[in-house]
Design a protein around this motif. Structure first.
Motif, PDB file in Angstrom:
ATOM      1  N   LEU A  66       0.826  -1.201   0.000  1.00  0.00           N
ATOM      2  CA  LEU A  66       0.000   0.000   0.000  1.00  0.00           C
ATOM      3  C   LEU A  66       0.861   1.252   0.000  1.00  0.00           C
ATOM      4  CD1 LEU A  66      -2.441  -1.218   2.803  1.00  0.00           C
ATOM      5  CD2 LEU A  66      -2.777  -1.425   0.331  1.00  0.00           C
ATOM      6  N   TYR A  68       0.214   5.515   0.576  1.00  0.00           N
ATOM      7  CA  TYR A  68      -0.787   6.530   0.916  1.00  0.00           C
ATOM      8  C   TYR A  68      -0.173   7.920   0.853  1.00  0.00           C
ATOM      9  CZ  TYR A  68      -4.604   8.875   3.396  1.00  0.00           C
ATOM     10  OH  TYR A  68      -5.649   9.692   3.745  1.00  0.00           O
ATOM     11  N   MET A 193       3.473  -0.751   3.933  1.00  0.00           N
ATOM     12  CA  MET A 193       2.811   0.549   3.793  1.00  0.00           C
ATOM     13  C   MET A 193       3.858   1.630   3.583  1.00  0.00           C
ATOM     14  SD  MET A 193      -0.445   1.713   4.244  1.00  0.00           S
ATOM     15  CE  MET A 193      -0.776   3.234   3.367  1.00  0.00           C
ATOM     16  N   ALA A 201       3.647   4.120   9.927  1.00  0.00           N
ATOM     17  CA  ALA A 201       2.535   3.238   9.576  1.00  0.00           C
ATOM     18  C   ALA A 201       2.623   2.026  10.498  1.00  0.00           C
ATOM     19  CB  ALA A 201       2.613   2.816   8.117  1.00  0.00           C
ATOM     20  N   SER A 203       0.952  -1.467  12.034  1.00  0.00           N
ATOM     21  CA  SER A 203       0.007  -2.499  11.649  1.00  0.00           C
ATOM     22  C   SER A 203       0.114  -3.692  12.594  1.00  0.00           C
ATOM     23  CB  SER A 203       0.255  -2.916  10.190  1.00  0.00           C
ATOM     24  OG  SER A 203      -0.757  -3.771   9.721  1.00  0.00           O
ATOM     25  N   VAL A 234      -4.190  -0.623   9.656  1.00  0.00           N
ATOM     26  CA  VAL A 234      -3.013   0.212   9.413  1.00  0.00           C
ATOM     27  C   VAL A 234      -3.330   1.586   9.980  1.00  0.00           C
ATOM     28  CG1 VAL A 234      -1.545   1.344   7.718  1.00  0.00           C
ATOM     29  CG2 VAL A 234      -2.239  -1.010   7.338  1.00  0.00           C
TER      30      VAL A 234
END
Length: 471
Positions: A66, A68, A193, A201, A203, A234
């Motif tokens: 991922l 972001y 992430m 990040a 998780s 997350v």
């Protein structure tokens, strides 16, 4: 979840159904293809969520990559899902809400995709024989959705002051990654992430790598024990991180700096509570522990995300007890269907009662009486329906599941005695460790270990529609 902060978490907008790790039911009456292949079901028949989860396969691993961007709130993702076909499949479904699918492959070959609401239908280039392991990759991007529940609470992908958080109970995980989103299909997770430099990040599981490349930092997390997708998270933002080892167990506590002064005791309290719950319920089921203390006061609830419960405010001690108890009840031993939620919340609530009793507070007998009489702050509404039979998806996390669920456990304890009761509890978490179980199995275990016929007790307290006569 915290009963005092979230009485209901179900999105009626997303009535997607969950069920055991994929029954292989057919999704249509289309003629069979090679190997007798048929479309997989769009749901697995959970009574409360008839169209959640998907038939015909069982996921073993998720690898989520991922990226972001905070300013644009844009998420890019690649989900690689390893699964085994439990029936011959000509096509199959993934639960996935919103976001744009850019590409999908099955076993490295392009798959046809079609969106049907919150269902992503994939047709592979070749049918999948029963028993065959296969790998699906979905590339996607967009602005993830926040899902609003009927009670006004939120889940899915939620923006915070300095980042965002993904929360999944009961349907929110589909807002940020595609999958078989029913608690009975548990799998291992690797979540990578990438976020703007300066943010973290956090998780589930253990942090395996952190690296910065220019203006971006990547965090790679690994969860080796099976996890239901609603427990994945997350949390992106600025965090003060407290890393330690407690009793040989790695502990990772991330705290928003604005809450540092209110959370100074949290790292020590996590260790203290885990020690007590180890003695009370049996060996802690995961390879690490911790907590995420974020600043999202409007959220209104805490959540038992696996290995690191999520708190949108500085938690008190009793809330830590509740969410950490879920690591045994709900996270390791996960309900087979959502109507079995009392096995999660009843146990976590009863853990609060036991903690209070053993830490100079009310006795569990007194707490039971306060709930029965309606004088406890959390007793409102506990007689609305039987805890083992929520009437609808919208009420799966209402008061009876919590408070009356705990009352069932206390009545059981008084009926069989402390020795048998705690043997039942420890055997329950040991026999179903990292698996799924249901109410029928718990009743059978309690009768087997106690040697008693407990039919009347369960009929009155667990399944009875009316408030029992004063005990």
């Amino acid at each position: 979840m915290s009963p005092r902060r979230r009485p209901c978490v179900v999105s009626t907008v997303l009535l997607l159904a969950l069920s055991a790790a994929c029954t292989g039911a057919s999704g249509s009456e289309a003629p069979p293809g090679a190997h007798g292949a048929k479309p997989g079901a769009a749901g697995v028949g959970d009574r409360l969520f008839p169209k959640m989860g998907n038939g015909g396969y069982d996921v073993t691993d998720y690898r989520l990559k991922l990226d972001y961007t905070r300013r644009s709130k844009h998420l890019k993702g690649t989900a690689t899902i390893t699964a085994r076909a439990t029936s011959a499949l000509s096509s199959f479904h993934l639960d996935f809400a919103g976001l744009h699918v850019r590409k999908a492959t099955v076993n490295g070959r392009t798959a046809e995709t079609k969106r049907q609401g919150t269902e992503l239908v994939l047709t592979p280039a070749a049918d999948l024989p029963k028993g065959r392991a296969f790998t699906t990759t979905v590339v996607y991007d967009g602005k993830p959705k926040t899902i609003k529940d009927p009670d006004g609470s939120e889940e899915g992908w939620i923006t915070t002051d300095d980042g965002a958080v993904g929360l999944g109970e009961p349907t929110g995980s589909m807002a940020w990654f595609p999958g078989n989103h029913h608690p009975s299909d548990k799998a291992r997770y690797d979540i990578t992430m990438t976020v703007p430099k300066g943010l973290s990040a956090v998780s589930n599981g253990e942090l395996k790598q952190r690296r910065t490349n220019g203006s971006r930092t990547t965090f790679r997390w690994h969860s080796g024990e099976p996890m239901a997708s609603y427990l994945a998270t997350v949390a992106i933002g600025r965090f003060d991180v407290h890393k330690t080892t407690h009793g040989g167990l790695p502990q990772y506590v991330a705290v928003d700096p604005h809450l540092a002064g209110q959370s100074t005791k949290v790292p020590d309290q996590v260790g203290e509570v885990i020690d007590w719950e180890n003695k009370t319920f049996g060996r802690y089921p995961f390879s690490s522990t911790g907590a995420i203390v974020d600043r999202l006061s409007g959220l209104g609830y805490a959540l038992e995300t696996q290995t690191k419960p999520y708190f949108p405010f500085a938690p008190d001690e009793i809330l830590l007890v509740h969410e950490l108890a879920h690591q045994w009840f709900g996270n390791s031993v996960t309900p087979r269907t959502w109507k079995d939620m009392w096995l999660n919340e009843g146990f976590a609530t009863y853990a609060e009662w036991l903690w209070e009793e053993q830490h100079d507070g009310r006795s569990t007998d007194r707490t039971f009486r306060d709930f029965y009489d309606g004088t406890d702050d959390e007793s409102d509404g506990i007689w609305d329906f039987p805890p083992a039979d929520p009437p609808s998806a919208a009420r799966v996390s209402d008061s009876p599941v919590y408070g009356r669920g705990a009352m069932v456990l206390h009545k059981l304890r008084r009926a069989v005695g402390d020795k048998a009761f705690f043997t039942i509890v420890r055997t329950w978490v040991k026999e179903h460790r990292h698996g799924n179980a249901d109410t029928k199995q718990f009743i059978a275990l309690s009768e087997r270990i106690s040697g008693k016929d407990l039919t009347k007790l369960y009929d009155v307290w667990l399944f009875g529609k009316d408030k029992p006569a004063k005990p």
